[in-house]
Write an enzyme that holds these catalytic residues in place. Structure first.
Site, short mmCIF file in Angstrom:
data_model
loop_
_atom_site.label_atom_id
_atom_site.label_comp_id
_atom_site.label_asym_id
_atom_site.label_seq_id
_atom_site.Cartn_x
_atom_site.Cartn_y
_atom_site.Cartn_z
N LYS A 112 0.82 -1.22 0.00
CA LYS A 112 0.00 0.00 0.00
C LYS A 112 0.85 1.27 0.00
CE LYS A 112 -4.40 -1.47 2.01
NZ LYS A 112 -5.30 -1.38 3.16
N LYS A 193 -5.21 -10.20 -6.61
CA LYS A 193 -6.35 -10.42 -5.72
C LYS A 193 -7.48 -9.46 -6.07
CE LYS A 193 -6.41 -8.34 -1.80
NZ LYS A 193 -6.15 -7.75 -0.50
N LYS A 196 -11.16 -3.97 -3.52
CA LYS A 196 -12.11 -2.85 -3.63
C LYS A 196 -11.46 -1.65 -4.29
CE LYS A 196 -14.09 -3.89 0.86
NZ LYS A 196 -13.54 -3.52 2.16
P1 TYM Z 1 -11.11 -5.94 4.11
O1 TYM Z 1 -12.18 -4.92 4.36
O2 TYM Z 1 -10.03 -5.61 3.15
O3 TYM Z 1 -11.75 -7.28 3.63
C1 TYM Z 1 -12.81 -7.88 4.34
C2 TYM Z 1 -12.72 -9.39 4.28
O4 TYM Z 1 -12.75 -9.84 2.92
C3 TYM Z 1 -11.65 -10.70 2.67
N1 TYM Z 1 -11.22 -10.50 1.28
C4 TYM Z 1 -11.10 -11.48 0.38
N2 TYM Z 1 -11.32 -12.81 0.46
C5 TYM Z 1 -11.13 -13.55 -0.65
N3 TYM Z 1 -10.72 -13.03 -1.83
C6 TYM Z 1 -10.49 -11.70 -1.96
N4 TYM Z 1 -10.11 -11.20 -3.13
C7 TYM Z 1 -10.68 -10.86 -0.82
N5 TYM Z 1 -10.54 -9.54 -0.60
C8 TYM Z 1 -10.87 -9.33 0.69
C9 TYM Z 1 -10.58 -10.27 3.66
O5 TYM Z 1 -9.66 -11.30 3.89
C10 TYM Z 1 -11.40 -9.93 4.87
O6 TYM Z 1 -11.68 -11.10 5.63
N6 TYM Z 1 -8.08 -5.53 8.08
C11 TYM Z 1 -9.31 -6.13 7.60
C12 TYM Z 1 -10.51 -5.75 8.43
C13 TYM Z 1 -10.39 -5.97 9.90
C14 TYM Z 1 -10.48 -7.21 10.58
C15 TYM Z 1 -10.36 -6.88 11.98
C16 TYM Z 1 -10.64 -8.52 10.17
C17 TYM Z 1 -10.21 -5.00 10.84
N7 TYM Z 1 -10.21 -5.56 12.09
C18 TYM Z 1 -10.38 -7.89 12.95
C19 TYM Z 1 -10.67 -9.52 11.16
C20 TYM Z 1 -10.55 -9.19 12.53
C21 TYM Z 1 -9.56 -5.68 6.18
O7 TYM Z 1 -9.09 -4.67 5.75
O8 TYM Z 1 -10.46 -6.41 5.50
#
Ligand code: TYM
Length: 329
Positions: A112, A193, A196
């Site tokens: 990032k 991957k 968003k």
């Molecule tokens: P975030 O918002 O980027 O993504 C949310 C969830 O979606 C999953 N994900 C994917 N899974 C499969 N294929 C993909 N291409 C893909 N893109 C995203 C992510 O693995 C995630 O589970 N840091 C985290 C949010 C967070 C969090 C937490 C998660 C904050 N605090 C505590 C677990 C526990 C994040 O940015 O997810």
């Protein structure tokens, strides 16, 4: 007592099928077996500049999608991270005992911040806040997609370091990945991957895309130079399409092989489109009903915060006690 599950999603941009298959759908499946807490992590979202009006809207939109996808707010708790102040408080206390090198090593931080002149320090601290989300509730299981694995490892390292410095305080969380769909790739570029923030209209399928939009993206998805599905030689684009199909239909590996071996790519794409549309249609319908009543969503989020605040207070009180920080009696 049930074990505790905690996970979160950032309210940035539109949720895509990667988020759904990697995380949200898995949450829905396991929620009743655990004491489940699902967070809309708005404090994580602001590690990158967000338009304030859009962010506000995206927070309620995400709450609506959680419930439309099947999260049951009667038994699971849905919260907005910032509405329980202890997330930030614990994040600071953990920041003070986390070596900088641990954070600089994070692959997501590295990617990032590539080619950026100004690196905001929130981006570096991001995984500490995530560790705080998890450790605050003494969560046992964290269901996420594959890209979050390293962050949960870090949360474990932080917990371990804290426990050995100050005495047993935190539960060790464990990562839970879905069997299929842990890493959904971009339709336009299956080596990246699905994300968003990626540019390009053919990259991801949004949970709220119309069937016509989905059709356009899936029919144009990158495949390889074979004319038809060959399980021995297929490239990453075909693997990705098959994974998406399998995740939506729950077909077995044998069923997949029998049905798709030798099928032309046009027909494969039609099958994927059908599976995705059928999987998302009921969610879109419920979403329209739910968002027609914003007071309902606000009620869910208020109740959620009230339900978990005592747990958050108990943990931060203990952490203050352990670290020697002042506690009002
Ligand atoms: P975030 O918002 O980027 O993504 C949310 C969830 O979606 C999953 N994900 C994917 N899974 C499969 N294929 C993909 N291409 C893909 N893109 C995203 C992510 O693995 C995630 O589970 N840091 C985290 C949010 C967070 C969090 C937490 C998660 C904050 N605090 C505590 C677990 C526990 C994040 O940015 O997810």
């Amino acid at each position: 007592m049930k074990a505790r599950v905690l996970s979160g999603i950032q309210p940035t941009g539109h949720l895509h099928i990667g988020n759904y298959l990697g995380a949200l759908r898995n949450w829905v499946k396991i929620q009743h077996d655990y004491d489940s807490i699902f967070c809309i992590v708005d404090l994580h979202a602001i590690t990158v500049y967000q338009d304030p009006a859009a962010l506000k809207q995206q927070i309620t939109q995400l709450a609506g999608l959680f419930i439309a996808a099947g999260i049951d707010p009667k038994s699971s708790t849905v919260i907005v991270q910032s509405s329980v102040a202890q997330h930030s408080e614990l994040a600071w206390m953990l920041t003070c005992m986390t070596p900088l090198g641990w954070l600089e090593r994070m692959t997501q931080y590295k990617s990032k911040t590539e080619n950026q002149d100004t690196i905001l320090s929130g981006l570096l601290q991001y995984p500490v806040l995530m560790a705080a989300d998890i450790l605050l509730y003494q969560a046992n299981i964290v269901p996420v997609g594959d890209d979050q694995r390293q962050h949960i490892e870090l949360a474990r390292d932080i917990a371990q370091r804290f426990n050995s410095l100050y005495g047993e305080t935190f539960t060790m969380p464990e990562t839970r990945l879905p069997m299929v769909g842990a890493r959904v790739m971009g339709l336009d570029d299956p080596t990246k991957k699905m994300s968003k923030s990626a540019a390009g209209t053919g990259h991801s399928i949004g949970l709220l895309d119309t069937p016509a939009e989905m059709k356009k993206k899936i029919m144009r998805a990158t495949t390889d130079s074979n004319p038809a599905v060959d399980f021995e030689t297929m490239g990453p684009g075909v693997v990705n399409l098959l994974n998406i199909f399998q995740a939506f239909t729950d077909w077995s590996d044998d069923q997949m092989k029998n049905h798709f071996s030798g099928l032309r790519y046009g027909d494969l794409k039609k099958a994927v489109l059908e599976a995705v549309v059928a999987g998302l249609e009921p969610i879109q319908k419920r979403y329209a009903e739910i968002t027609a009543d914003p007071a309902y969503l606000n009620g869910v989020l208020r109740e959620g915060a009230e339900r978990v605040r005592p747990i958050a207070e108990k943990t931060t009180r203990l952490v203050r006690e352990r670290m020697g920080i002042y506690n009002i009696d």
